[in-house]
Design a protein around this motif. Structure first.
Motif, PDB file in Angstrom:
ATOM      1  N   LYS A 287      30.875 -17.287 -36.493  1.00 46.05           N
ATOM      2  CA  LYS A 287      30.847 -17.245 -37.966  1.00 46.05           C
ATOM      3  C   LYS A 287      31.277 -15.875 -38.500  1.00 46.05           C
ATOM      4  O   LYS A 287      31.932 -15.798 -39.530  1.00 46.05           O
ATOM      5  CB  LYS A 287      29.429 -17.542 -38.481  1.00 46.05           C
ATOM      6  N   THR A 308      33.674 -11.188 -42.387  1.00 46.18           N
ATOM      7  CA  THR A 308      33.639 -12.611 -42.722  1.00 46.18           C
ATOM      8  C   THR A 308      34.978 -13.239 -42.324  1.00 46.18           C
ATOM      9  O   THR A 308      35.880 -12.531 -41.880  1.00 46.18           O
ATOM     10  CB  THR A 308      33.430 -12.778 -44.241  1.00 46.18           C
ATOM     11  N   ALA A 309      35.102 -14.550 -42.526  1.00 46.24           N
ATOM     12  CA  ALA A 309      36.356 -15.230 -42.154  1.00 46.24           C
ATOM     13  C   ALA A 309      37.521 -14.711 -42.996  1.00 46.24           C
ATOM     14  O   ALA A 309      38.608 -14.470 -42.488  1.00 46.24           O
ATOM     15  CB  ALA A 309      36.213 -16.740 -42.327  1.00 46.24           C
ATOM     16  N   ASP A 310      37.284 -14.553 -44.305  1.00 43.80           N
ATOM     17  CA  ASP A 310      38.346 -14.087 -45.195  1.00 43.80           C
ATOM     18  C   ASP A 310      37.741 -13.490 -46.464  1.00 43.80           C
ATOM     19  O   ASP A 310      36.519 -13.432 -46.612  1.00 43.80           O
ATOM     20  CB  ASP A 310      39.319 -15.231 -45.525  1.00 43.80           C
ATOM     21  N   ARG A 312      37.662 -14.607 -49.528  1.00 42.79           N
ATOM     22  CA  ARG A 312      36.891 -15.541 -50.366  1.00 42.79           C
ATOM     23  C   ARG A 312      35.477 -15.712 -49.855  1.00 42.79           C
ATOM     24  O   ARG A 312      34.521 -15.725 -50.628  1.00 42.79           O
ATOM     25  CB  ARG A 312      37.595 -16.908 -50.406  1.00 42.79           C
ATOM     26  N   GLU A 313      35.354 -15.824 -48.552  1.00 44.48           N
ATOM     27  CA  GLU A 313      34.014 -15.967 -47.970  1.00 44.48           C
ATOM     28  C   GLU A 313      33.203 -14.695 -48.207  1.00 44.48           C
ATOM     29  O   GLU A 313      32.007 -14.755 -48.484  1.00 44.48           O
ATOM     30  CB  GLU A 313      34.129 -16.252 -46.471  1.00 44.48           C
ATOM     31  N   ARG A 314      33.882 -13.551 -48.144  1.00 47.71           N
ATOM     32  CA  ARG A 314      33.187 -12.289 -48.398  1.00 47.71           C
ATOM     33  C   ARG A 314      32.647 -12.252 -49.831  1.00 47.71           C
ATOM     34  O   ARG A 314      31.503 -11.874 -50.056  1.00 47.71           O
ATOM     35  CB  ARG A 314      34.118 -11.097 -48.171  1.00 47.71           C
ATOM     36  N   ALA A 316      31.854 -14.713 -51.722  1.00 46.97           N
ATOM     37  CA  ALA A 316      30.743 -15.670 -51.842  1.00 46.97           C
ATOM     38  C   ALA A 316      29.471 -15.086 -51.223  1.00 46.97           C
ATOM     39  O   ALA A 316      28.368 -15.246 -51.765  1.00 46.97           O
ATOM     40  CB  ALA A 316      31.118 -16.982 -51.161  1.00 46.97           C
ATOM     41  N   LEU A 317      29.619 -14.396 -50.088  1.00 44.03           N
ATOM     42  CA  LEU A 317      28.451 -13.791 -49.434  1.00 44.03           C
ATOM     43  C   LEU A 317      27.870 -12.666 -50.297  1.00 44.03           C
ATOM     44  O   LEU A 317      26.637 -12.552 -50.426  1.00 44.03           O
ATOM     45  CB  LEU A 317      28.844 -13.280 -48.036  1.00 44.03           C
ATOM     46  N   ARG A 360      38.118  -8.401 -45.069  1.00 43.50           N
ATOM     47  CA  ARG A 360      37.023  -9.199 -44.496  1.00 43.50           C
ATOM     48  C   ARG A 360      35.750  -8.390 -44.299  1.00 43.50           C
ATOM     49  O   ARG A 360      34.716  -8.914 -43.941  1.00 43.50           O
ATOM     50  CB  ARG A 360      37.454  -9.745 -43.127  1.00 43.50           C
ATOM     51  N   TYR A 386      25.024 -18.710 -43.968  1.00 46.35           N
ATOM     52  CA  TYR A 386      25.826 -19.465 -43.013  1.00 46.35           C
ATOM     53  C   TYR A 386      25.092 -20.707 -42.487  1.00 46.35           C
ATOM     54  O   TYR A 386      25.502 -21.327 -41.514  1.00 46.35           O
ATOM     55  CB  TYR A 386      26.233 -18.567 -41.843  1.00 46.35           C
TER      56      TYR A 386
END
Ligand SMILES: *Cc1c(COP(=O)(O)O)cnc(C)c1O
Length: 388
Positions: A287, A308-310, A312-314, A316-317, A360, A386
């Motif tokens: 993850k 993070t994966a990318d 956008r995920e960063r 959101a986190l 990321r 996650y």
């Protein structure tokens, strides 16, 4: 350390950084006032110089008003001239480049290694031209660059090495303290760093031959340092220079932490290791990614980051943690893509990792006094994001 044991209820906000304070700072600042010496180079500055010289084994330490100014002093001492090229990573703080751009030099950016986020030592040689004067490795997160390779390249091409060790105080590469390996080493004592005086820094000088010049540049171009040591009977304007020496009040604040440097380091490392263990299941599940510390490096827990994966995920986190009253931040906008970077510098080779990896990276709260409970709370929330 009492602050390490503050009970945490899980209700108060968790800040990203809290400036270090051991409690003794005020007594030392009061002493400086009582000594009636609050300008630069008083008793606390002398003691700080001694502390760094003994602790790091470097030939000479000079306290400065910032790491930016230590870098500027290095650029002056390295005799950087307009048109010279200086090799550095693009993934760094602006000061790394600023100090050389001020002298008219061109920062030549080299890609980073994704494992440590440090300059990729295998790409440096290809970026060297006949204009190259220096290499500026940045020890990101207090994890050393591959200094043996960098020093070897510098020796073969006749280049100076200036370590941006702003984040590397008390960290090691193969048993050597960061900042002591290159010709010059630059430390930061900004309030976000492991040891702080609000704003401040230090220049470490490896070779005797640069000491006198450094003292003159730092003291407005005068030989005042010699005068204070009784080596000359009056001081005079010798060279160009500026004012790079910090107030005693600031150094007094820092000195309290130097006396507890190991304890501060241990506290930070304990939290760093705790994050690492608690977040390991996320890494094992693919993850997130966690920092790598090569075996020849001893780090100082300057920061704890994950990837993070990318982008956008960063984002959101970050939002998720914010809703849990946890402040997590990221940096840097790669210098080569910033307006000044486009104007003054150039990227040598391919940007394979600098931009992609910087998008990321997320830094979690990390400071002296962060408690075990708070760290566990942050890790728990990251895992919850996650679905763990
Ligand atoms: C903090 C930092 C600096 C600047 O330090 P100041 O003391 O604020 O001038 C320079 N380089 C790096 C890598 C830093 O992290």
């Amino acid at each position: 350390m009492s602050e390490c044991k503050v009970p945490f209820t899980g209700k108060e906000k968790i800040r990203f950084n809290v400036p270090p304070c051991t409690g003794k700072e005020f007594e030392y600042m009061k002493q400086a006032v009582e000594n009636q010496k609050i300008c630069g180079d008083g008793e606390f500055t002398k003691k700080a110089h001694q502390w760094f010289e003994e602790r790091t084994g470097t030939r000479k330490c000079l306290m400065t008003t910032s790491c930016t100014h230590a870098l500027e002093l290095s650029a002056l001492l390295a005799d950087i001239k307009p048109g010279d090229e200086v090799i550095m990573p693009s993934f760094t703080f602006v000061s790394t480049a600023d100090a050389f751009v001020l002298r008219g030099a061109v920062p030549v950016f080299v890609d980073i290694r994704p494992d440590t986020m440090n300059i990729d030592e295998t790409l440096i040689e290809a970026a060297i031209t006949e204009k190259t004067k220096a290499i500026v490795p940045v020890h990101y997160a207090g994890v050393a660059c591959e200094m043996d390779v960098i020093m070897d390249i510098a020796a073969r091409h006749g280049l100076m090495v200036i370590e941006d060790a702003a984040q590397g105080v008390m960290a090691y590469y193969k048993g050597k303290m960061l900042g002591t390996i290159g010709d010059f080493g630059c430390y930061s004592f900004h309030e976000t760093k492991n040891y702080s005086m609000g704003e401040g820094g230090a220049l470490l000088i490896r070779d005797e031959k640069y000491i006198e010049k450094a003292e003159i540049y730092r003291e407005k171009g005068t030989d005042r340092s010699k005068y204070f040591r009784g080596q000359v009977d009056k001081y005079r304007w010798q060279e160009f220079g500026s004012s790079y020496l910090p107030s005693e009040l600031n150094v007094a604040y820092l000195y309290a932490q130097l006396e507890m440097a190991d304890e501060i380091n241990d506290c930070r490392l304990a939290r760093w290791n705790q994050y690492y263990e608690l977040l390991m299941p996320l890494k094992e599940a693919g993850k997130i990614e966690l920092p790598t510390v090569p075996k020849e490096c001893v780090h100082n827990a300057h920061m704890f980051y994950l990837k993070t994966a990318d982008e956008r995920e960063r984002a959101a986190l970050i939002d998720y943690l914010k809703a849990c009253d946890i402040l997590a931040v990221y940096h840097y906008v790669p210098l080569h893509s910033a307006p000044a970077g486009l104007k003054y510098g150039r990227f040598a080779g391919e940007d394979r990792y600098t931009t992609a990896e910087s998008e990321r990276l997320l830094r979690l709260p990390m400071y002296y006094g962060l408690t075990e409970e708070q760290t566990a709370f942050v890790a728990e929330k990251v895992k919850a994001f996650y679905g763990f």
